[in-house]
Scaffold this motif. Structure first.
Motif, PDB file in Angstrom:
ATOM      1  N   ALA A 147      66.403   7.402 113.598  1.00  0.00           N
ATOM      2  CA  ALA A 147      65.907   7.292 112.222  1.00  0.00           C
ATOM      3  C   ALA A 147      66.669   8.151 111.225  1.00  0.00           C
ATOM      4  O   ALA A 147      66.586   7.917 110.019  1.00  0.00           O
ATOM      5  N   THR A 148      67.422   9.148 111.700  1.00  0.00           N
ATOM      6  CA  THR A 148      68.167   9.998 110.771  1.00  0.00           C
ATOM      7  C   THR A 148      69.574   9.470 110.483  1.00  0.00           C
ATOM      8  O   THR A 148      70.264  10.014 109.626  1.00  0.00           O
ATOM      9  N   GLY A 149      70.011   8.425 111.191  1.00  0.00           N
ATOM     10  CA  GLY A 149      71.346   7.874 110.976  1.00  0.00           C
ATOM     11  C   GLY A 149      71.391   6.901 109.816  1.00  0.00           C
ATOM     12  O   GLY A 149      70.360   6.514 109.249  1.00  0.00           O
ATOM     13  N   ASN A 150      72.605   6.459 109.464  1.00  0.00           N
ATOM     14  CA  ASN A 150      72.776   5.538 108.336  1.00  0.00           C
ATOM     15  C   ASN A 150      71.964   4.262 108.523  1.00  0.00           C
ATOM     16  O   ASN A 150      71.232   3.838 107.623  1.00  0.00           O
ATOM     17  N   VAL A 151      72.098   3.631 109.693  1.00  0.00           N
ATOM     18  CA  VAL A 151      71.411   2.360 109.925  1.00  0.00           C
ATOM     19  C   VAL A 151      69.912   2.593 110.103  1.00  0.00           C
ATOM     20  O   VAL A 151      69.096   1.811 109.614  1.00  0.00           O
ATOM     21  N   GLY A 152      69.537   3.669 110.793  1.00  0.00           N
ATOM     22  CA  GLY A 152      68.119   3.975 110.961  1.00  0.00           C
ATOM     23  C   GLY A 152      67.408   4.150 109.637  1.00  0.00           C
ATOM     24  O   GLY A 152      66.301   3.624 109.425  1.00  0.00           O
ATOM     25  N   GLN A 153      68.026   4.866 108.723  1.00  0.00           N
ATOM     26  CA  GLN A 153      67.427   5.055 107.400  1.00  0.00           C
ATOM     27  C   GLN A 153      67.340   3.727 106.657  1.00  0.00           C
ATOM     28  O   GLN A 153      66.360   3.464 105.953  1.00  0.00           O
ATOM     29  N   GLU A 154      68.366   2.885 106.823  1.00  0.00           N
ATOM     30  CA  GLU A 154      68.335   1.581 106.159  1.00  0.00           C
ATOM     31  C   GLU A 154      67.249   0.693 106.763  1.00  0.00           C
ATOM     32  O   GLU A 154      66.623  -0.106 106.061  1.00  0.00           O
ATOM     33  N   MET A 155      67.009   0.820 108.070  1.00  0.00           N
ATOM     34  CA  MET A 155      65.913   0.075 108.691  1.00  0.00           C
ATOM     35  C   MET A 155      64.573   0.449 108.064  1.00  0.00           C
ATOM     36  O   MET A 155      63.737  -0.417 107.775  1.00  0.00           O
ATOM     37  N   LEU A 156      64.371   1.734 107.844  1.00  0.00           N
ATOM     38  CA  LEU A 156      63.137   2.189 107.200  1.00  0.00           C
ATOM     39  C   LEU A 156      63.026   1.610 105.790  1.00  0.00           C
ATOM     40  O   LEU A 156      61.952   1.158 105.370  1.00  0.00           O
ATOM     41  N   ALA A 212      89.337 -20.443 114.669  1.00  0.00           N
ATOM     42  CA  ALA A 212      89.216 -19.580 113.494  1.00  0.00           C
ATOM     43  C   ALA A 212      90.125 -18.372 113.656  1.00  0.00           C
ATOM     44  O   ALA A 212      90.287 -17.837 114.757  1.00  0.00           O
ATOM     45  N   VAL A 213      90.713 -17.964 112.550  1.00  0.00           N
ATOM     46  CA  VAL A 213      91.527 -16.747 112.483  1.00  0.00           C
ATOM     47  C   VAL A 213      90.842 -15.815 111.490  1.00  0.00           C
ATOM     48  O   VAL A 213      90.605 -16.200 110.342  1.00  0.00           O
ATOM     49  N   VAL A 214      90.509 -14.605 111.948  1.00  0.00           N
ATOM     50  CA  VAL A 214      89.731 -13.688 111.129  1.00  0.00           C
ATOM     51  C   VAL A 214      90.432 -12.342 111.043  1.00  0.00           C
ATOM     52  O   VAL A 214      90.837 -11.777 112.067  1.00  0.00           O
ATOM     53  N   SER A 215      90.578 -11.832 109.831  1.00  0.00           N
ATOM     54  CA  SER A 215      91.014 -10.454 109.615  1.00  0.00           C
ATOM     55  C   SER A 215      89.894  -9.730 108.882  1.00  0.00           C
ATOM     56  O   SER A 215      89.436 -10.204 107.836  1.00  0.00           O
ATOM     57  N   THR A 216      89.446  -8.613 109.438  1.00  0.00           N
ATOM     58  CA  THR A 216      88.346  -7.873 108.817  1.00  0.00           C
ATOM     59  C   THR A 216      88.883  -6.706 107.991  1.00  0.00           C
ATOM     60  O   THR A 216      89.968  -6.173 108.259  1.00  0.00           O
ATOM     61  N   TYR A 217      88.078  -6.313 107.008  1.00  0.00           N
ATOM     62  CA  TYR A 217      88.353  -5.136 106.183  1.00  0.00           C
ATOM     63  C   TYR A 217      87.059  -4.334 106.199  1.00  0.00           C
ATOM     64  O   TYR A 217      86.199  -4.501 105.340  1.00  0.00           O
ATOM     65  N   GLN A 218      86.910  -3.459 107.208  1.00  0.00           N
ATOM     66  CA  GLN A 218      85.623  -2.858 107.515  1.00  0.00           C
ATOM     67  C   GLN A 218      85.488  -1.462 106.897  1.00  0.00           C
ATOM     68  O   GLN A 218      86.373  -0.617 107.046  1.00  0.00           O
ATOM     69  N   SER A 219      84.351  -1.245 106.266  1.00  0.00           N
ATOM     70  CA  SER A 219      84.108   0.023 105.588  1.00  0.00           C
ATOM     71  C   SER A 219      83.850   1.148 106.586  1.00  0.00           C
ATOM     72  O   SER A 219      83.500   0.911 107.750  1.00  0.00           O
ATOM     73  N   VAL A 220      83.989   2.373 106.114  1.00  0.00           N
ATOM     74  CA  VAL A 220      83.829   3.534 106.991  1.00  0.00           C
ATOM     75  C   VAL A 220      82.384   3.742 107.427  1.00  0.00           C
ATOM     76  O   VAL A 220      82.131   4.387 108.454  1.00  0.00           O
ATOM     77  N   SER A 221      81.414   3.187 106.691  1.00  0.00           N
ATOM     78  CA  SER A 221      80.019   3.346 107.113  1.00  0.00           C
ATOM     79  C   SER A 221      79.759   2.645 108.427  1.00  0.00           C
ATOM     80  O   SER A 221      78.800   2.983 109.141  1.00  0.00           O
ATOM     81  N   GLY A 222      80.620   1.690 108.798  1.00  0.00           N
ATOM     82  CA  GLY A 222      80.502   1.059 110.099  1.00  0.00           C
ATOM     83  C   GLY A 222      80.751   2.025 111.244  1.00  0.00           C
ATOM     84  O   GLY A 222      80.369   1.760 112.381  1.00  0.00           O
ATOM     85  N   ALA A 223      81.388   3.143 110.943  1.00  0.00           N
ATOM     86  CA  ALA A 223      81.640   4.184 111.945  1.00  0.00           C
ATOM     87  C   ALA A 223      80.613   5.305 111.860  1.00  0.00           C
ATOM     88  O   ALA A 223      80.768   6.329 112.541  1.00  0.00           O
ATOM     89  N   GLY A 224      79.589   5.139 111.012  1.00  0.00           N
ATOM     90  CA  GLY A 224      78.538   6.137 110.910  1.00  0.00           C
ATOM     91  C   GLY A 224      78.816   7.195 109.859  1.00  0.00           C
ATOM     92  O   GLY A 224      79.802   7.152 109.111  1.00  0.00           O
ATOM     93  N   LYS A 225      77.926   8.188 109.831  1.00  0.00           N
ATOM     94  CA  LYS A 225      78.006   9.246 108.827  1.00  0.00           C
ATOM     95  C   LYS A 225      79.312  10.022 108.924  1.00  0.00           C
ATOM     96  O   LYS A 225      79.890  10.414 107.904  1.00  0.00           O
ATOM     97  N   GLU A 226      79.808  10.227 110.152  1.00  0.00           N
ATOM     98  CA  GLU A 226      81.062  10.972 110.304  1.00  0.00           C
ATOM     99  C   GLU A 226      82.227  10.244 109.638  1.00  0.00           C
ATOM    100  O   GLU A 226      83.109  10.882 109.056  1.00  0.00           O
ATOM    101  N   GLY A 227      82.228   8.927 109.707  1.00  0.00           N
ATOM    102  CA  GLY A 227      83.273   8.159 109.049  1.00  0.00           C
ATOM    103  C   GLY A 227      83.202   8.276 107.541  1.00  0.00           C
ATOM    104  O   GLY A 227      84.241   8.415 106.867  1.00  0.00           O
TER     105      GLY A 227
END
Length: 348
Positions: free
Chosen positions: A10-19, A151-166
């Motif tokens: 619950a204290t992580g980025n996704v946990g807080q967003e779940m709340l 399908a051919v996919v190239s992603t541009y992924q934000s640092v929040s995908g790596a959590g708070k440390e990212g």
């Protein structure tokens, strides 16, 4: 009816967003438990206009809970999810631990809601990778209209995908570079500020990363095992919001106008596609929103029956927390689960 819900991590980025999303969607919660590691016991997290004190995951009694939203990483999920399921609670797991388990449904409600019938096998439902979730929401209505073969996919992924440390690394490096300070990477393998990294996860023997493999494995499991995908995952210096450049080949011709019409009618999709300087969606535009946005729909003249387009979504929402809560809604609406007590009185 209402449910006793626990959020693990619950204290992580996704946990807080779940709340946040449980509150925003007015999910019927009779009692909410925020769970974290022992070191976070007593830490307060927000739930609507209230605060909840974190409890220790190690000593919590899961037999009292109806739904567990699990967002504490793969190692924690592997240790706890099956135990929790056996205790009678339904686990919605945001990690990769059970996504490819044949006895665990991998669900995006707009894509494969009928698979929820498999949830009772282990009392676990898997949430897909954040990049896969937004991709399949865009692909599903097109695939229904004209079968996708490749399908051919190239992603541009934000640092929040790596959590708070990212997120902290991007912030600290940006400040350091502007202030002529030390921008030495501590979390990512190379500098992320003002840079892009064509590497997420860990390398496999075939030269792809496990993040890239997740995307084709999960797409094939949820949508169609015959779709061939090749993927390049890239980390970019954006705080929130994943973007994808997608090129798709179909088994019949499909025009950009036809694709726009199909996508405009599709659940969870917003089409913003004008041939103007600002006629497309960026991660900044999508941050805080629920939708998967599709822009830049155009013919690919290099292959038969090809289209290219741009897909953007808030990775903390549709890519993680929102999809998890939508799965909880699907479990409720389908009658797959029943609460242990049926009266709705919010208690935290």
């Amino acid at each position: 009816m209402s449910y006793v819900v626990a959020v693990v991590g619950a204290t992580g980025n996704v946990g807080q967003e779940m709340l946040n999303i449980l509150d925003e969607l007015d999910f019927p919660v009779s009692k909410l438990h925020a769970l974290a590691s022992r070191k976070s016991k007593g830490v307060e997290v927000a739930f609507g206009d209230r605060t909840v004190k974190c409890e220790d995951l190690e000593t919590f009694e899961f037999s009292t809970v109806d739904i567990v939203l699990m967002s504490a990483g793969g190692a924690v999920s592997k240790e706890w999810s099956e135990k929790i399921g056996k205790a009678g609670a339904m686990v919605i797991d945001n990690s990769s631990a059970f996504r490819m388990d044949p006895d665990v449904p991998l669900i995006v409600p707009e894509v494969n809601p009928d698979d929820i019938r498999l949830a009772k096998k282990k009392n676990i439902v898997a949430n897909p990778n954040c990049s896969t979730a937004q991709l399949v929401v865009a692909l599903k209505p097109l695939h229904d209209a004209a079968k996708i073969t490749r399908a051919v996919v190239s992603t541009y992924q934000s640092v929040s995908g790596a959590g708070k440390e990212g997120m902290d690394e991007l912030w600290n490096q940006t400040k350091a570079i502007y202030g002529l300070g030390d921008a030495t990477p501590k979390f990512f393998p190379k500098q992320i500020a003002f840079n892009v990294l064509p590497f997420i996860g860990s390398f496999r023997d075939d030269g792809y990363t496990d993040e890239e493999a997740k995307m084709w494995d999960e797409t094939q499991k949820m949508l169609d095992p015959d779709i061939r995908l090749t993927v390049t995952c890239v980390r970019v210096p954006v705080f929130v919001g994943h973007s994808e450049a997608v090129t798709v080949e179909f088994d019949r011709p499909i025009t950009p106008d036809e694709a726009r019409a199909i996508l405009r009618d599709a659940p969870g999709v917003m089409v913003v596609d004008k041939q103007e300087a600002d006629g497309y969606v960026t991660p900044v535009d999508a941050a805080g929103e629920f939708a998967v946005y599709v822009s830049r729909i155009r013919q690919d003249p290099t292959v038969p029956n090809g289209l290219s387009f741009w897909v953007v979504s808030d990775n903390l929402r549709k890519g993680a927390a929102l999809n998890a809560v939508q799965i909880a809604q699907l479990l409720d609406e389908s009658g797959t689960i029943q609460p242990k007590s049926g009266y709705r009185s919010i208690t935290v």
